[in-house]
Design an enzyme around this catalytic site. Sequence first.
Site, short mmCIF file in Angstrom:
data_model
loop_
_atom_site.label_atom_id
_atom_site.label_comp_id
_atom_site.label_asym_id
_atom_site.label_seq_id
_atom_site.Cartn_x
_atom_site.Cartn_y
_atom_site.Cartn_z
N SER A 232 2.01 -7.34 3.80
CA SER A 232 1.25 -6.12 4.07
C SER A 232 -0.21 -6.38 3.72
CB SER A 232 1.84 -4.97 3.25
OG SER A 232 1.18 -3.75 3.55
N ARG A 400 0.20 -0.03 6.66
CA ARG A 400 0.83 1.20 6.19
C ARG A 400 1.81 1.76 7.22
NH1 ARG A 400 -3.05 5.69 3.57
NH2 ARG A 400 -3.86 5.71 5.68
N VAL A 522 2.72 5.01 -3.76
CA VAL A 522 1.83 3.87 -3.48
C VAL A 522 1.17 4.00 -2.10
CG1 VAL A 522 3.16 2.37 -4.98
CG2 VAL A 522 3.72 2.47 -2.56
N GLU A 523 0.11 3.19 -1.92
CA GLU A 523 -0.67 3.16 -0.67
C GLU A 523 -1.17 4.55 -0.27
OE1 GLU A 523 1.04 0.96 2.53
OE2 GLU A 523 1.28 -0.86 1.35
N GLY A 524 -1.63 5.30 -1.23
CA GLY A 524 -2.15 6.64 -0.97
C GLY A 524 -1.11 7.68 -1.33
#
Length: 848
Positions: A232, A400, A522-524
């Site tokens: 990723s 994402r 995670v990731e926002g």
Amino acid sequence: MLGAIISLVLIAAAAYAVTQIGGVITLLFIAAVLFLAYKRLSLLAFTATFTVLLVAYTVLGAQSAPAGVWKGFLWVLLASFWLLNVRPLRKALITRPFMKAYLKLLPSMSQTEREALEAGTVWWDGELFTGAPKWSKLLSAKPPQLSPEEQAFVDGPCEELCRMLDDWNITHERGDLPPQVWDFLKSQGFFAMIIPKRYGGLEFSAYAHSCVLAKIASRSATASSTVAVPNSLGPAELLNHYGTEEQKNYYLPRLARGEEVPCFALTGPRAGSDAASIPDTGIVCRGTWLGREVIGLRLNFSKRYITLAPIATVIGLAFRMFDPDKLLGDKADIGITCALIPRNTPGVTIGRRHFPINVPFQNGPVQGKDVFVPLDAIIGGTKMAGSGWRMLVEQLSVGRCISLPSNATGGAKAGTWATGAYARIRRQFNTPVGKFEGVEAVIARMVGLTYTMDAARSVTAGAIDGGEKPSVPSAMLKYHVTEMGRQVANDAMDVHGGKGICLGPKNYLARSYEAVPVAITVEGANLLTRSLIIFGQGAVRCHPFVLREMTAARNPDRTKGVDDFDHALFGHIGFTISNAVRSLIMALTHARFTQKPVQGPTGRYYQHIVRFSAAFAFAVDVAMLTLGGYLKKKENLSARLGDVLSCMYLASMVLKHHENQGRQEEDLPIVEWACRNLLYHAQEQLYGFLRNFPNRLLAGAMMLLILPRGRAYSAPGDRLGRKVADLVMSPTDARERLCQYIYWTLEPTNPLGLLQEALLLAQDVEPLEKRIRVEGVKTGRIAALDFPSQIQQALAAGIISDTEAATLREYDRKVMDIINVDDFAPHELGTQAEPVPQPAARPSVHIA
């Protein structure tokens, strides 16, 4: 934005004409004008057609006093239309003054905000903002498909990896993947799916990458998280797109072979979701590197929540770069930059672990104190210094879409697969628990949400393989797919009851259930993704006119700026008027006359999406006109609009997925449930937006145009839910299609395979069980209460044969092995547990 006001005024005038004048001619005239607006003619074409219609209406229409006033208004309106077709005149009288006022209202935009808005591409999300999406753009896309090489990897190394994984050993006994699994991951290229073949990687498609993660996630959340991160947003992805040739040639082959283990350090204690405000610094200075003095960076940083950090050999680092001595040029604050730091660099502190909610993938903090590295540590070299934020948001728009949605979908598929079988073989009151309506509704929801998740995952991955970088859909998938995964996990636990909550080797649900908050966070973080990103980014990025207006207004070439702004402004006015009309007409007709790209049972859902698209586009324009920059602070309103956009997008993915799979008739109940659920939610969120809109007068006007018949769209019904639930409580093709690419191989250590085996046996056994109840228990020939004794008595009474008795005993053994839960000696629980003293034996007392 003026279009919202003009459309409301025109519709009010039409309402006046209908109520005060009436007559067939008036109604026909108004219908014709509305039809012109509905069809979105150009301003010149509309004006010319309107002229012909008005001349005819003036001659043939009513001649009363109210009619004269009405016709006078129409002729003034016509004159205005003709004047608006004279571009030099309208630019002088309207465009220039409006652009001047618009510039004053336009909020300032930071460089990081601009880069976030410009990241990625606009795809189907842009069509949904138009109010009239072109279905050919979506339906003509090639269905995603694994290549022979990718299929072989899924069937070979991926299958073997799943066979090697023992989740209880990983999560409870070891707290890590076993060494042989780490070696297998590295040697088989699991960390190299996105690395090009010329560097030794697998170079898989986004769809294959997604399928691999989904399959691993159906077996172990720890393993799927471990595999997801290197593929990723991280060093390999950034190097592949932005690295220098020297960096690529050195690092990518080593990463592909597993000689280097990467991590990427972005989040810190003081900057989580607000990653653009990272306080970590890199100061340009002179220092010593490999025995010689060079210009480099002195880094100070503190990061946390970094996956793979405890075992990483190379650290991707995001920091803010400064050049106070102007060694590189005139700029002191260079901006966010990304660099690669070897683990053994002096000053780096690494190796300790976080313990993320009992799912022990390698994750931990990274700190650096006065860490010196040369400038060639910057990814892409000095030319990419200060471009780190753009690099991150561009790649996040792809990554994402894949990692978290794939892992969540794999977990949901496994939960649905297991729950469908468990609800069939687990009986209460002599009935499979799945046949109780309350349980049935929950299973239907699991199936519908899992289908939606898989559709979004696969179709969006296919779009990425087609060259798209869908930044707004990536936020939609991150939020909605992980939230749906949370709901499916909750539902699976509810159906399994005590079986789901008792940890141990026999528990196949709990660790995936525990892992859900990781994906949510995670990731926002999901709360901020919904409130700020989906609509906040989409409103500017996807709207057909807003970004054009902003760009034109800020153009330093004033002549070109005014010309571009004029085109965008009047296009926007016509766009808003058309959407107001389209919204009203489709709401009144329930979109029955809207053109649909396919015939058959799914055709109506295409029509409904178009209807909601027009309503959404109109509501967005009214909100942006009246609230302006304040809309950004009205997070609940933005979140509801984002939900409407997301529901339309997800429903579109469901329909496209159904097409990609060959319009399987057996899947129609699932498709209908998914679409109804999404469109009902879109309606409710639109209603919530209107109920909470601060300008109540405009809210009422919008309500009349968007929901004139009220909330007429209904959620999925009980009868439909029963059909959906039955599809996964039986060994159907629909069940296998829904749960494709999970690890269901029949092996002694694979619960999903054992559940499927029991489900298949249940079809043969249930008639025998019924015979025992009807001919034995109800007639009194069988008195036993436990099932094994009932089998024995039924055999003795001649109700079943020896072969049938053997089948029943084997089935009962398999079912009880699945249903049973683990128990432990007291000293086996806890990391520092000591034997619990047992109560002393007391002499028995006989009471006469």
